[in-house]
Design an enzyme around this catalytic site. Structure first.
Site: not given
Length: 205
Positions: A42, A137-138
């Site tokens: 991410f 931070n899903p």
């Protein structure tokens, strides 16, 4: 393989995106840190705004003595920054093996390798401890059931007085995430917000 496909797989155990290593420096919690990232993780080009906003709130949050859990660590910016700034012991977990390899390297490179434990866990599946603080931070793209499990499952892994901080965009479900936290925690608040990002805080009473 397109970048979109690679990005969508950062929450899988073994991303199959071709390697594309990147390196950059970034200041977090008052320390200049160096990170190596790769495709299949991410926000590989910089520390994303949501994570930065959550860390700003974490820097002003009172929580009890104890270990910190960086849930969904990615390449490790949260765990590395908190270990460096607060001199805390951190468990850094993710389902993504490529991300975990990077997190270990980034922790060592920034001088906090001895303070962190990096291991694979699907949400709380391999976690048996209780923590003073959980930071997450899903991964919104992983779906609502995963996000809900990350938020509500924190209740069973916090010390008395321990807290979870979670960052979500309002347009990606921050209000419903707050309701999910309120379903299991008595003390929930919006601890910070900036540019559409909400940092939710829940305390284990």
């Amino acid at each position: 393989m397109t970048e979109k496909k690679a990005g969508e797989q950062y929450f899988t155990a073994n991303p199959d995106a071709d390697h594309d290593y990147q390196e950059f420096d970034f200041e977090l919690l008052g320390h200049n840190l160096h990170f190596t990232t790769d495709a299949g993780v991410f926000s590989k080009k910089t520390v994303d705004f949501g994570t930065r906003t959550m860390l700003e709130v974490a820097g002003e949050t009172d929580f009890p003595e104890g270990k910190v859990l960086d849930l969904g660590t990615g390449y490790g910016p949260v765990g590395v920054a908190v270990a460096k700034a607060f001199n805390k012991n951190i468990d850094m977990v993710d389902v993504n093996e490529r991300a975990l390899d990077l997190a270990r390297k980034n922790a060592d490179r920034n001088g906090v390798g001895s303070q962190v434990k990096v291991f694979q866990s699907s949400i709380y599946g391999q976690i048996n401890e209780k923590y003073a603080l959980i930071l997450v931070n899903p991964p919104i793209r992983a779906g609502k059931p995963v996000v809900t499990a990350m938020l509500q499952g924190a209740k069973d892994h916090l010390l008395p007085g321990g807290k979870i901080l979670a960052v979500l965009q309002k347009k990606q479900g921050a209000p419903s995430a707050q309701k999910n936290l309120e379903a299991v925690f008595d003390q929930v608040q919006v601890a910070g917000k900036k540019k559409g990002y909400f940092v939710l805080e829940a305390t284990n009473g």
